[in-house]
Design a protein around this motif. Structure first.
Motif, PDB file in Angstrom:
ATOM      1  N   VAL A 243       0.844  -1.201   0.000  1.00 50.35           N
ATOM      2  CA  VAL A 243       0.000   0.000   0.000  1.00 50.35           C
ATOM      3  C   VAL A 243       0.875   1.245   0.000  1.00 50.35           C
ATOM      4  N   LEU A 244       0.534   2.206  -0.852  1.00 51.12           N
ATOM      5  CA  LEU A 244       1.173   3.520  -0.860  1.00 51.12           C
ATOM      6  C   LEU A 244       0.206   4.490  -0.199  1.00 51.12           C
ATOM      7  N   GLU A 276       5.390   3.427   1.938  1.00 52.05           N
ATOM      8  CA  GLU A 276       4.997   2.192   1.276  1.00 52.05           C
ATOM      9  C   GLU A 276       5.043   1.099   2.334  1.00 52.05           C
ATOM     10  N   LEU A 299      -3.012   6.155  -1.682  1.00 51.21           N
ATOM     11  CA  LEU A 299      -2.724   6.518  -3.070  1.00 51.21           C
ATOM     12  C   LEU A 299      -2.816   5.301  -3.989  1.00 51.21           C
ATOM     13  N   ALA A 300      -2.516   4.144  -3.459  1.00 47.05           N
ATOM     14  CA  ALA A 300      -2.585   2.902  -4.235  1.00 47.05           C
ATOM     15  C   ALA A 300      -2.587   1.740  -3.239  1.00 47.05           C
ATOM     16  N   PRO A 301      -3.226   0.633  -3.648  1.00 47.89           N
ATOM     17  CA  PRO A 301      -3.843   0.308  -4.933  1.00 47.89           C
ATOM     18  C   PRO A 301      -5.289   0.812  -5.016  1.00 47.89           C
ATOM     19  N   ASP A 302      -5.842   0.812  -6.221  1.00 46.04           N
ATOM     20  CA  ASP A 302      -7.213   1.278  -6.425  1.00 46.04           C
ATOM     21  C   ASP A 302      -8.230   0.414  -5.682  1.00 46.04           C
ATOM     22  N   SER A 303      -7.933  -0.870  -5.524  1.00 41.50           N
ATOM     23  CA  SER A 303      -8.877  -1.753  -4.824  1.00 41.50           C
ATOM     24  C   SER A 303      -9.075  -1.312  -3.379  1.00 41.50           C
ATOM     25  N   ARG A 305      -8.568   1.854  -2.246  1.00 39.04           N
ATOM     26  CA  ARG A 305      -9.276   3.142  -2.292  1.00 39.04           C
ATOM     27  C   ARG A 305     -10.779   2.908  -2.467  1.00 39.04           C
ATOM     28  N   SER A 306     -11.123   1.979  -3.347  1.00 37.34           N
ATOM     29  CA  SER A 306     -12.540   1.688  -3.590  1.00 37.34           C
ATOM     30  C   SER A 306     -13.201   1.098  -2.345  1.00 37.34           C
TER      31      SER A 306
END
Length: 322
Positions: A243-244, A276, A299-303, A305-306
């Motif tokens: 994770v970022l 990170e 910031l990442a990953p999109d999964s 964030r969602s």
């Protein structure tokens, strides 16, 4: 073991003066009757122990009965006492041995170095159980009998057989070649090999253990730092979520306590810290970052964030309106 206990008894009397049988029994973790037998043995051997009768009586040594370790200065002794304080003494089940060693060190010091040493060592506290926010440090208990067998097998170089309860699995027996013990954040791990393959076991999950007579297959010299670093890197590369995240520096420690590892870190222009980190899985990451409220931004990953966005939206929907 009795010889060590007799030495410890003498040192306790040297350092604390008059003590009752019950007080000595508590310090030595034996019965008062055993202490009385030990006192008799010391007297027979010529050690000047005498008893004071009455309400405030107890056992004492004649003044001047001591040996000195002249090569240890005050700061060296203070370093030993400080290192042996706090929860560190519980590591690898050696607390009783460490307490005995500390008594011997203090007793062996020259009089000039020994002055005020106890008071000085009280001024340092190493790794307390709670921090300033009253959060208790997570630690795992290891059965004393298990630790004793594992430690003995590691030191003697014998094979080790133990019953291990892995998560969500039935306990199974394993026979391994032990390499060494590592303690990290209150958890103790056994590094070993099994059929020439690297294995790492959490000792709190060992239900029973037995040192075998068969010699273990291992090298004479070992670099535990290197081995642990290599195994940690392999462990983090498998089945973990990277994770970022940006985090308010006032909440950084909270994030680091929940993350499994930190791979990179840098401070940004606005004062926040970009990290990170790795978590066990998506569920673990959502739980950890949700605790930080608006003081963290993934910031990442999109999964991830969602997942956080969906959880926030569900909460808004629950409380929207009256």
């Amino acid at each position: 073991m009795r010889a060590d206990r007799l030495v410890s008894l003498v040192l306790l009397l040297r350092q604390r003066g008059r003590m009752t049988a019950d007080e000595l029994a508590g310090e030595l973790e034996v019965s008062a009757r055993t202490v009385l037998r030990d006192i008799d043995s010391l007297s027979t051997a010529g050690v000047p122990v005498y008893a004071d009768r009455g309400r405030h009586g107890g056992f004492s040594l004649l003044p001047g009965f001591r040996t000195e370790l002249t090569g240890l200065n005050h700061e060296e002794a203070l370093a030993l006492l400080t290192a042996g304080s706090g929860r560190g003494e519980q590591v690898f089940g050696l607390s009783t041995a460490l307490a005995s060693a500390m008594r011997k060190v203090v007793d062996a010091l020259p009089e000039g170095h020994r002055s005020n040493l106890d008071e000085a060592s009280m001024r340092f506290l190493v790794e307390p159980e709670t921090d300033l926010l009253s959060r208790r440090e997570a630690s795992e208990e290891v059965a004393g009998a298990v630790m004793a067998q594992v430690r003995r097998a590691v030191l003697t170089g014998h094979k080790l057989r133990f019953l291990y309860a892995a998560p969500d699995k039935e306990p199974r027996w394993h026979t391994v070649d032990p390499i060494g013990l590592v303690t990290v954040r209150g958890r103790t791990y056994l590094l070993a090999t099994k059929s020439d393959a690297d294995r790492t076991y959490r000792l709190s999950r060992v239900l029973e253990a037995e040192e075998l007579s068969e010699p273990a297959e291992r090298r004479g010299q070992v670099d535990l730092d290197r081995i642990w670093a290599e195994r940690s890197a392999r462990f983090l590369s498998k089945n973990h979520l990277s994770v970022l995240v940006r985090v308010n520096p006032t909440r950084q420690d909270e994030l680091l306590k929940t993350a499994r590892a930190v791979r990179a870190q840098e401070r940004e222009a606005d004062g926040w810290v970009r990290l990170e980190v790795t978590f066990e899985d998506l569920r673990h990451a959502v739980w950890a970052l949700w605790q930080l409220d608006t003081d963290a931004e993934v910031l990442a990953p999109d999964s991830l964030r969602s997942a956080l966005r969906d959880r926030a939206a569900a909460l808004v929907f629950r409380y929207e309106g009256s």
